[in-house]
Design an enzyme around this catalytic site. Structure first.
Site, PDB file in Angstrom:
ATOM      1  N   PHE B  50      90.136  -5.787  40.852  1.00 21.41           N
ATOM      2  CA  PHE B  50      89.587  -6.525  39.719  1.00 21.41           C
ATOM      3  C   PHE B  50      89.100  -5.563  38.648  1.00 21.41           C
ATOM      4  O   PHE B  50      88.625  -4.481  38.968  1.00 21.41           O
ATOM      5  CB  PHE B  50      88.435  -7.419  40.196  1.00 21.41           C
ATOM      6  CG  PHE B  50      88.890  -8.456  41.193  1.00 21.41           C
ATOM      7  CD1 PHE B  50      89.349  -9.688  40.765  1.00 21.41           C
ATOM      8  CD2 PHE B  50      88.905  -8.182  42.554  1.00 21.41           C
ATOM      9  CE1 PHE B  50      89.806 -10.633  41.670  1.00 21.41           C
ATOM     10  CE2 PHE B  50      89.357  -9.122  43.471  1.00 21.41           C
ATOM     11  CZ  PHE B  50      89.804 -10.354  43.029  1.00 21.41           C
ATOM     12  N   GLU B  51      89.185  -5.980  37.405  1.00 19.65           N
ATOM     13  CA  GLU B  51      88.806  -5.109  36.297  1.00 19.65           C
ATOM     14  C   GLU B  51      87.359  -4.649  36.372  1.00 19.65           C
ATOM     15  O   GLU B  51      86.979  -3.631  35.825  1.00 19.65           O
ATOM     16  CB  GLU B  51      89.032  -5.811  34.958  1.00 19.65           C
ATOM     17  CG  GLU B  51      88.161  -7.035  34.757  1.00 19.65           C
ATOM     18  CD  GLU B  51      88.563  -7.812  33.502  1.00 19.65           C
ATOM     19  OE1 GLU B  51      88.129  -7.415  32.430  1.00 19.65           O
ATOM     20  OE2 GLU B  51      89.304  -8.793  33.614  1.00 19.65           O
TER      21      GLU B  51
END
Lengths: 321, 256
Positions: B50-51
């Site tokens: 995930f970012e």
């Protein structure tokens, strides 16, 4: 080094270190570790014309915008995941033209904080080439270069180390006046420990002129220095420490509590209308002397439900519908 | 009558597109579901990140946002945005990103910022977040869209995330080293991009959907000559999706 002179209430910290017109960066990300106790205090003190610089922000940003504290912002994303795909007061303010706003991407904003932390004037990236993030300004030309507003939003240039045509995006560094963070622990020496994801908190803190950290726990120096691998910031980069248990509510604080689905859902509803939003501010912020009074108004059973499992870090099986 | 919903079909179709062992970049909503589906069903050796910096978490429960504490649990490591975006664009990794948007054009360029004039928008959306970065830096992108004429437009109001730009080799000429959209998964079928022109074409339609309906709900001309019918979800896919991936139907919504 100790906390003498640094340990204070949210009220004292905001009075001393945050001023109307300041460029402010908020730690956390959408529905995690938002510095809510500090943001409530900013709203209570009625600060105006803040210049927010954000990557992805949720609850704290939306409250500040809704309460009329923000005049200008640079942002990558204003949302709360499933609870508000677009932050409600943020959307309204932008559509009504109440805000001076400019868009970047998350990587771009993170890189800009990082550049500021490293003392660089700018940083190069490949992200965003040929998009409207690169092509369209949000701020008006007459504001360019004034105060903290960069003279150019960004610049696209050839990479000087390659054949012509290899384009890069140059981004202006960020050095906010103040960064507000919520952490799990601070030592009695001021050392900050963040558990779970750090997002861009560390870059934001190192880039800022002043740093306020609120925290769940204050622990002895000897304890926090037993495992320095886990520590995020040294005390000498921190100007004020605020002891604020549940200080990120209704957003999550890993290993301490989950986000509060009921409160976020209720907020999503009341934020839609001016009257009910004003009533929210009156009840939960203006009607409270401090964050402890806000917490005392919450349903104790709801707080029990969001308590984090000590191994998983969140509340397993929490009803999040 | 189909006994599965559009969202179930979309999540499973996206999962089927993922090669085993892929490194997946997921956002919120359907993209979260698709990444979890891929990991649990179609590509068990793939990893999800995930970012926000959550790298290969256990995902025992479905996260509702990329900053959900559920992306921090049982992970290979918990990092931050700079680290996550470095992985996204890493030369060694064939990263695949899942993205959604409000508008898409024939070359897969996406708008998730605003409708109308940017400085005086009719409707404001959340903004890029990491979407522009994923579209710029990932090895490939899989896009989710609701198939409606107002969303499939000749030109997006605001180009948030770069697809094949103006088609042909324009993406490369703009300075991107790799990437570009692989497929668009909608509630009617799957669209892909012509290898040379990079213009969108209809690759698959779902059972019970006609190519005429797809064309009618697309705001530009589509080549439909190569369209085949997508296999319906099988029992095992549906069982894992419903019982293991999203038992509370947080993202799937109401059952069929």
């Amino acid at each position: 080094m100790d906390l003498t002179g640094k340990l204070m209430t949210a009220k004292q910290a905001v009075e001393k270190f945050v001023h109307s017109g300041d460029q402010v960066s908020l730690g956390g990300f959408t529905l995690s570790r938002n510095p809510m106790s500090l943001v409530h205090e900013i709203i209570r003190q009625g600060l105006k014309d803040l210049y927010l610089v954000c990557h992805s922000q949720g609850q704290a940003m939306d409250l500040l915008v809704g309460a009329g504290c923000v005049g200008r912002m640079e942002i990558a994303y204003g949302g709360l995941g499933r609870f508000a795909p677009t932050c409600v007061r943020f959307r309204r303010a932008v559509q009504q033209g109440d805000l001076s706003l400019e868009d970047y991407s998350n990587y771009q904003m993170s890189l800009r904080f990082w550049a500021g932390a490293m003392g660089l004037p700018m940083i190069a990236t490949k992200t965003g080439l040929n998009t409207d993030i690169v092509k369209k300004d949000g701020f008006s030309p007459e504001d360019r270069g004034k105060g903290k507003v960069p003279g150019l939003k960004l610049a696209v240039q050839d990479n000087p180390f390659a054949e012509p045509g290899d384009k890069v995006v140059l981004l202006p560094a960020l050095n906010p006046d103040v960064t507000l963070l919520h952490a799990q622990q601070v030592g009695t020496d001021g050392t900050v420990r963040i558990k779970g994801l750090s997002f861009a908190d560390l870059e934001q803190a190192r880039a800022a002129d002043r740093v306020i950290v609120s925290c769940e726990e204050i622990v002895p120096k000897e304890q926090i220095r037993q495992d320095p691998d886990q520590n995020a910031l040294p005390g000498f980069l921190v100007d004020a420490v605020v002891h604020a248990p549940l200080g990120a509510h209704p957003t999550a604080c890993h290993y301490f509590y989950d986000y509060d689905p009921q409160h976020l859902k209720m907020y999503g509803k009341v934020a839609k209308e001016n009257e009910s939003f004003q009533a929210y501010l009156d009840k939960w912020i203006y009607g409270c002397r401090d964050f402890e009074e806000y917490l005392a108004k919450l349903d104790p059973a709801a707080l029990e439900r969001i308590k984090a499992d000590p191994v998983l870090g969140y509340a397993p099986g929490l009803d999040r519908r | 009558m189909a006994d599965y919903t559009d969202k179930e079909m979309m999540a499973l179709c996206a999962g089927r597109l993922v090669p085993n062992g892929a490194v997946l970049f997921a956002g919120t909503g359907l993209s979260m579901l698709a990444a979890t589906v891929a990991k649990r069903i179609h590509a068990p050796e793939s990893v999800v990140f995930f970012e926000t910096g959550g790298i290969d978490p256990a995902l025992d429960e479905l996260p509702l946002a990329v900053a959900d504490p559920r992306v921090m649990s049982g992970s290979a490591m918990n990092a931050g945005l700079i680290e996550a975006f470095s992985i996204l664009g890493h030369r060694r990794l064939s990263t695949i990103a899942f993205l959604g948007a409000a508008q898409i054009d024939p070359y897969g360029n996406l708008n998730s910022t605003a409708l109308g004039d940017y400085r005086h928008p009719k409707v404001r959306f959340p903004g890029s977040g990491g979407a522009c970065d994923a579209a710029s830096l990932a090895w490939g992108v899989i896009i989710f869209m609701q198939h409606e004429k107002k969303r499939f437009v000749p030109k997006v109001d605001y180009l948030t995330s770069p697809g094949w730009l103006d088609g042909g080799d324009s993406r490369q000429k703009a300075g991107f080293k790799r990437g570009g959209p692989l497929a668009v998964v909608t509630n009617l079928g799957i669209l892909k991009f012509h290898p040379e022109t990079k213009h969108m074409y209809l690759a698959e339609v779902y059972p019970g959907v006609s190519v005429e309906e797809v064309q009618e709900k697309t705001g530009f001309e589509l080549d439909v000559s190569q369209a085949v019918e997508t296999p319906a979800p099988n029992e095992q896919e549906l069982r894992i999706l419903r019982e293991e991936v999203d038992p509370q139907r947080l993202i799937l919504g109401p059952a069929a």
